[in-house]
Design an enzyme around this catalytic site. Sequence first.
Site, PDB file in Angstrom:
ATOM      1  N   HIS A 510       0.822  -1.211   0.000  1.00 36.79           N
ATOM      2  CA  HIS A 510       0.000   0.000   0.000  1.00 36.79           C
ATOM      3  C   HIS A 510       0.858   1.265   0.000  1.00 36.79           C
ATOM      4  O   HIS A 510       0.915   1.977  -0.996  1.00 36.79           O
ATOM      5  CB  HIS A 510      -0.937  -0.028   1.213  1.00 36.79           C
ATOM      6  CG  HIS A 510      -1.855   1.156   1.276  1.00 36.79           C
ATOM      7  ND1 HIS A 510      -2.436   1.572   2.448  1.00 36.79           N
ATOM      8  CD2 HIS A 510      -2.286   2.018   0.324  1.00 36.79           C
ATOM      9  CE1 HIS A 510      -3.190   2.638   2.213  1.00 36.79           C
ATOM     10  NE2 HIS A 510      -3.115   2.925   0.936  1.00 36.79           N
ATOM     11  N   HIS A 515       1.733   4.970  -2.714  1.00 39.69           N
ATOM     12  CA  HIS A 515       1.918   6.355  -2.296  1.00 39.69           C
ATOM     13  C   HIS A 515       3.328   6.869  -2.572  1.00 39.69           C
ATOM     14  O   HIS A 515       3.507   7.845  -3.304  1.00 39.69           O
ATOM     15  CB  HIS A 515       1.612   6.486  -0.804  1.00 39.69           C
ATOM     16  CG  HIS A 515       0.164   6.353  -0.473  1.00 39.69           C
ATOM     17  ND1 HIS A 515      -0.646   7.425  -0.201  1.00 39.69           N
ATOM     18  CD2 HIS A 515      -0.624   5.254  -0.353  1.00 39.69           C
ATOM     19  CE1 HIS A 515      -1.872   7.008   0.064  1.00 39.69           C
ATOM     20  NE2 HIS A 515      -1.886   5.689  -0.014  1.00 39.69           N
ATOM     21  N   HIS A 702      -3.998   0.836  -6.295  1.00 40.23           N
ATOM     22  CA  HIS A 702      -4.290   1.462  -5.009  1.00 40.23           C
ATOM     23  C   HIS A 702      -5.693   1.130  -4.537  1.00 40.23           C
ATOM     24  O   HIS A 702      -5.908   0.845  -3.349  1.00 40.23           O
ATOM     25  CB  HIS A 702      -4.111   2.981  -5.086  1.00 40.23           C
ATOM     26  CG  HIS A 702      -4.422   3.661  -3.794  1.00 40.23           C
ATOM     27  ND1 HIS A 702      -5.604   4.349  -3.579  1.00 40.23           N
ATOM     28  CD2 HIS A 702      -3.733   3.731  -2.618  1.00 40.23           C
ATOM     29  CE1 HIS A 702      -5.614   4.823  -2.344  1.00 40.23           C
ATOM     30  NE2 HIS A 702      -4.497   4.469  -1.737  1.00 40.23           N
ATOM     31  N   ASN A 706      -6.540  -0.632  -0.910  1.00 39.94           N
ATOM     32  CA  ASN A 706      -6.912   0.376   0.079  1.00 39.94           C
ATOM     33  C   ASN A 706      -8.361   0.304   0.531  1.00 39.94           C
ATOM     34  O   ASN A 706      -8.648   0.298   1.734  1.00 39.94           O
ATOM     35  CB  ASN A 706      -6.641   1.783  -0.459  1.00 39.94           C
ATOM     36  CG  ASN A 706      -7.001   2.859   0.557  1.00 39.94           C
ATOM     37  OD1 ASN A 706      -6.308   3.041   1.553  1.00 39.94           O
ATOM     38  ND2 ASN A 706      -8.106   3.556   0.320  1.00 39.94           N
ATOM     39  N   ILE A 852      -6.495   9.033  -1.065  1.00 39.26           N
ATOM     40  CA  ILE A 852      -6.638   8.905   0.381  1.00 39.26           C
ATOM     41  C   ILE A 852      -5.718   7.822   0.889  1.00 39.26           C
ATOM     42  O   ILE A 852      -5.286   6.972   0.098  1.00 39.26           O
ATOM     43  CB  ILE A 852      -8.098   8.594   0.790  1.00 39.26           C
ATOM     44  CG1 ILE A 852      -8.308   8.877   2.281  1.00 39.26           C
ATOM     45  CG2 ILE A 852      -8.492   7.190   0.389  1.00 39.26           C
ATOM     46  CD1 ILE A 852      -9.750   8.957   2.697  1.00 39.26           C
TER      47      ILE A 852
END
Length: 852
Positions: A510, A515, A702, A706, A852
Amino acid sequence: MSNNSTSTGVVKAAPTTVKAVVTVVQTVSGAVGRLGISGVLDFITQLFGENLVMELVAAELDPETGLEKPTVKANGRRSGSEDSEIYYKANFKIPENFGEIGAILIENKHYHEMFIKSIVLSGFASTSTSTSDSVKFSCNSWVHHRNDGLQKRVFFADKSYLPRETPNGLERYRQNELEVLRGDGQGERKSAERIYDYDVYNDLGDPDSDDDLARPVLGGSVHPYPRRISTGRPKTKKDPLSESPGSNMYVPRDEEFSEIKNLQFSADTVFSVLRALLPSLESTILSSNEFPHFAAIDALFNEGIELPSDSKVGVLRSIIPRIVKAISNSGKSLLRFETPEFIDRDKFAWFRDAEFARQTLAGINPCVIKLVTEWPLKSNLDPEVYGPAESAITTELVELEIGGCTTVQKALEEKKLFIIDYHDVFLPYVNKVRQLEGTTFYGSRTLFYLTSDGTLRPVAIELTRPPVDGKPQWKQVFKPTWDATGVWLWRLAKSHVLAHDSGYHELVTHWLRSHACTEPYIIATNRQLSAMHPIYRLLHPHLRYTMKINALARGGLINAGGIIERAFSPGKYSMELSSVAYDKLWQFNLEGLPADLISRGMAVEDPTAPHGLKLIIEDYPYANDGLLMWDAIKKWIADYVACYYQEPSLVQSDDELQAWWTEIRTVGHADKKDATWWPELKTPEDLVGILTTVIWVASGHHAAVNFGQFDFGAYFPNRPTIARTQMPTEDPNDEATKQFMERPEEFLLKSFPSQIQATTIMAIIDVLSTHSPDEEYLGEKIRPYWEDDRVITAAFEQFNGRMKEIEGIIDGRNADTNLRNRAGAGVVPYQLLKPFSEPGVTGKGVPNSVSI
């Protein structure tokens, strides 16, 4: 470039009056600001002075002088409003032979910043090459106010240009805007700035507050890592290599959340949870001890916990109403979690081996399982340091477990053995982690067998501790069994593996892959690709909010003493482990879904198969749905790229594009710059492959890892984030053995996260699993700057249609009870890659970006 654009705005006749309408988004901060002194000054300005000073820029130089034509200036005044939009209007007197309008300069004379959505110029006569009487500027950007001391803002018309096609009157503006965005690398960044530059992760620690909060710098030869946005903050006093942390993490102004997103995320919901919820929980019945029984866990979803009367808790009630609820009119608040669908459908699913195995293919970390290709299993670590390399999962043990089905050799040949292997990546940190209070650690291997009905069956779990304090390496294999002691040992071993998987998922699958590795793409895109570059416009929707959410993570989630360190097994070594995974495992050429599946042995190339791949496990929900999305993304990108790059020479001669790719490789991922696996960028096909990978990671990958966090992780026995006690068979002592034999359930609860750890994580993953009301989904809406291009519009409509088709295909698959890994009694349908969703915690929906 695309030759289908109709928005040119050519003026050839006598001086012409052209009208401009500027659409400004009404903001809460702007409305509040008008109540104060700045509002008074703005009111005076609107009555007597300049509001928005605008200057039109000619696309071409004066053919007689070879110089830029003088700009045409007008003052825009507020003319009205509707819903959340405010309109400013102006009239321009454009001289004869001004030619095509290529850009507009904006100077905000107000005493507050404003968010300009768009500018439309109208009143042009149609020409033989244009059926439009308007020129559009899609801005979607904050414009600083008069006291910020920054340059005038430039916005380019919606027509895209490759660098070599830039009209000569715009060349200087194109280059100057990029120089503004790059900055000079000096000083601390200010909130109004739009400067994009690189730095290492040197702000995770806080040594000036506490020596125990010092953390190593991530990025460089010792701890390789992707680069982050530079903030220019001063260095700490105790460590000249570390940057002082701060409550306000700089991101370029246009990377901030929208006000809608801020209201949902509360600009700092994570921090609000940290600062307000934790002290409240610690002052209630929750503690750092274990849950006394499973009924106490259930109570978090049923009865809830009354929180003390506190103004901060009252604020939380408005921020996260799903979690913090009001108790009638008493003014008090109740902490109560929504029941995850996973538990609502089958309360005991987490207990079953079948579900444990199924989630490796259809859970929130479905991209680590891989095919076993070598036997016997063996470590690549130094045996002099970590003990014997050979696994204790032997041929004899495996054949006893799959006895009557096949032999190990045949299972290998038929590709029926699979593994989740956290042995080599975790083992070097086991002894370090064990020095921390309240946690333990192992290297682990979990072996699965593919049954004839296409489901996986757990075969064995191996836990390993390296040599320590004169004791030799310890390792033990646990397997499903029928005797009471063996059953409970197996459950404990599973809880350790699940804690390993939770940590790896959060830190690597993740955070790192989605990110951290995306942030350099954002920085390079803004530094090297002009806003009028077609590839900038393609990428821009897929970079939204990522930098801001990463900054918030550095301030409260992955920092020293943050949520990750408090509640995950590796503790203070969590981000170091993430660095190790980046160093040893991350490769850009394997981040695309097909390459990832092939590299893990989960698929082989097959030109006759759908997507050109044959899956080894046919019912692999993440892969099946993901490949639908991958192909759709790739088709859309290929259609788009073909509009601008018809031959390799156009790719090779695009200086901005080449600088973009070079900077990603050599600066953004500087610690990997010498790797030979980086794709070349020489042809349109190369470009399509690179862009598809970037956009897939930001969207499909993602979303898959997530938005199911609450559904699968909120009932934490299904996915504990930490294992706090050692296995009772490792260095057994009378007290531990007695407790395990007499009260095995209590022993398991003691290993699970503590009350405070579990509740904190539950609150955080509720927030992180939430879709904002202003979420933008993959393929949902065409960007305004493409609307006048018929070819691109047609390609996007096909993409949008394909997304809708994928929704239906996934629904059909989830209704097929022959697909046992995604359908069955009590099974949560696999919806994580359904493209669209309503706001909230839904367990579906693929946003354009890591939002997010």
